[in-house]
Motif scaffolding. Structure first.
Motif, PDB file in Angstrom:
ATOM      1  N   PRO A  54       0.878  -1.095   0.171  1.00 47.50           N
ATOM      2  CA  PRO A  54       0.191   0.117   0.008  1.00 47.50           C
ATOM      3  C   PRO A  54       0.846   1.254   0.153  1.00 47.50           C
ATOM      4  N   LEU A  55       0.419   2.239  -0.764  1.00 48.69           N
ATOM      5  CA  LEU A  55       1.048   3.671  -0.869  1.00 48.69           C
ATOM      6  C   LEU A  55       2.433   3.567  -1.093  1.00 48.69           C
ATOM      7  N   ASP A  67      -2.131   2.866  -4.600  1.00 46.07           N
ATOM      8  CA  ASP A  67      -3.053   3.570  -3.836  1.00 46.07           C
ATOM      9  C   ASP A  67      -2.788   2.930  -2.675  1.00 46.07           C
ATOM     10  N   GLU A  68      -3.833   3.240  -1.687  1.00 41.99           N
ATOM     11  CA  GLU A  68      -3.857   2.745  -0.319  1.00 41.99           C
ATOM     12  C   GLU A  68      -4.129   1.223  -0.304  1.00 41.99           C
ATOM     13  N   HIS A 239     -10.644   9.188  -4.137  1.00 47.95           N
ATOM     14  CA  HIS A 239      -9.969   8.188  -3.152  1.00 47.95           C
ATOM     15  C   HIS A 239      -8.953   8.631  -2.502  1.00 47.95           C
ATOM     16  N   PHE A 243      -8.396  10.087   1.655  1.00 51.85           N
ATOM     17  CA  PHE A 243      -7.502   9.460   2.570  1.00 51.85           C
ATOM     18  C   PHE A 243      -6.986  10.622   3.622  1.00 51.85           C
ATOM     19  N   ILE A 246      -3.753  13.043   3.785  1.00 48.81           N
ATOM     20  CA  ILE A 246      -3.055  13.006   2.446  1.00 48.81           C
ATOM     21  C   ILE A 246      -2.356  14.246   2.324  1.00 48.81           C
ATOM     22  N   PHE A 251       2.290  11.228   0.209  1.00 50.12           N
ATOM     23  CA  PHE A 251       1.462  10.245  -0.878  1.00 50.12           C
ATOM     24  C   PHE A 251       0.815  11.180  -1.817  1.00 50.12           C
ATOM     25  N   TRP A 255      -0.042   9.840  -5.783  1.00 47.63           N
ATOM     26  CA  TRP A 255      -1.681   9.306  -5.703  1.00 47.63           C
ATOM     27  C   TRP A 255      -2.497  10.483  -6.203  1.00 47.63           C
TER      28      TRP A 255
END
Length: 293
Positions: A54-55, A67-68, A239, A243, A246, A251, A255
């Motif tokens: 993730p990330l 992404d997450e 999305h 988060f 963010i 990120f 992202w």
């Protein structure tokens, strides 16, 4: 030596006469079209399945990071181009087709049909379209077809006004009067004379409507009203911004930034291309009128 078809030669000449911004816009649009068409071959990872940590930042097996959920961002952008172009082109086609026919009918018939259509257009123009888009999208449900239909309902007025003004001028031409004298019906005139004359300007307007529809779809997806399975650019941004924290992390540098860049480049390129073609299609803007014949 075989003769080269006239139509490709004309297209090459139009492109040669483009300004540097028009040529750059054409290159960007072509690149995104190729990205959408060849998305399965350009992205080695699936766009809807976790394939990494993730990330994960850009680099290694994930060109633009993840992404997450660990889904590859480059794959999402490739497949998101398909969604954005589908919505944009589908909306532009429906709006241009419906608005063009309405404009031709209003301009040629005149009288009460013309007055009724023009009052309807005036009402549609003054209505705040995006709040109504939100209401209708929420009411009809989050699907791409519903989004295209809703966007087309608020976009047909622009090609309708353009075609009406053109038809009002064309129906006073001597060759139209002569055709009517020899018994040419309304549908014959619309198909053989009006439609070929107004098509170039309607086609230019379709490009502008495509960019407008892509932005509107991204806005609806950003608000959570888009198709949750589409993975459009707007949904990726939705999305990312949803988060928590963010903007307090790194990120956002991949992202949020990359889908925003793709969306901005596409809409900007469409806007410049529309202006470039409008300059050629409309003699009043100093260009040369092109024809579909």
């Amino acid at each position: 030596m075989k003769n080269i078809p006239a139509q490709p030669v004309k297209m090459i000449k139009w492109f040669h006469d483009f300004s540097w911004s028009g040529k750059l816009s054409a290159a960007v649009i072509l690149a995104i079209l190729l990205l959408a068409v060849f998305a399965p071959g350009l992205s080695i990872h699936p766009h809807n399945t976790s394939t990494g940590a993730p990330l994960q930042p850009p680099g290694g097996k994930h060109l633009l990071g993840t992404d997450e959920l660990g889904v590859d961002l480059w794959a999402q952008i490739c497949y998101g181009a398909r969604v954005s172009l589908l919505v944009g082109l589908g909306t532009a086609f429906l709006a241009a087709l419906g608005g063009g026919l309405v404009g031709i009918i209003a301009g040629y018939l005149g009288g009460w049909p013309d007055k009724f259509i023009m009052r309807l257009i005036d009402i549609m123009i003054v209505l705040p379209d995006f709040p109504l888009l939100i209401v209708l999208a929420a009411f009809l449900g989050p699907s791409l077809l519903n989004i295209i239909v809703v966007l087309a309902l608020f976009s047909w007025v622009f090609p309708a006004r353009i075609t009406r003004s053109q038809v009002l001028a064309l129906k006073e031409q001597s060759y139209i009067k002569s055709a009517e004298t020899y018994g040419a019906g309304a549908w014959y005139l619309m198909w053989k004379h009006f439609l070929p004359e107004v098509f170039p300007l309607v086609a230019v307007n379709m490009i502008r409507l495509t960019g407008r529809a892509i932005v509107s779809e991204a806005g609806l997806s950003f608000l959570g009203l888009g198709d949750p399975t589409s993975k459009s650019w707007g949904l990726i941004i939705h999305h990312a911004t949803s988060f928590k924290g963010i903007y307090f992390t790194d990120f956002w540098k991949w992202w949020l930034l990359y889908p925003w860049l793709a969306l901005t480049m596409m809409v900007t390129a469409l806007a410049f291309m529309s202006r470039e073609l409008e300059r050629i299609a409309d003699p009043r803007l100093g260009g040369r009128r092109f024809s579909v014949h």
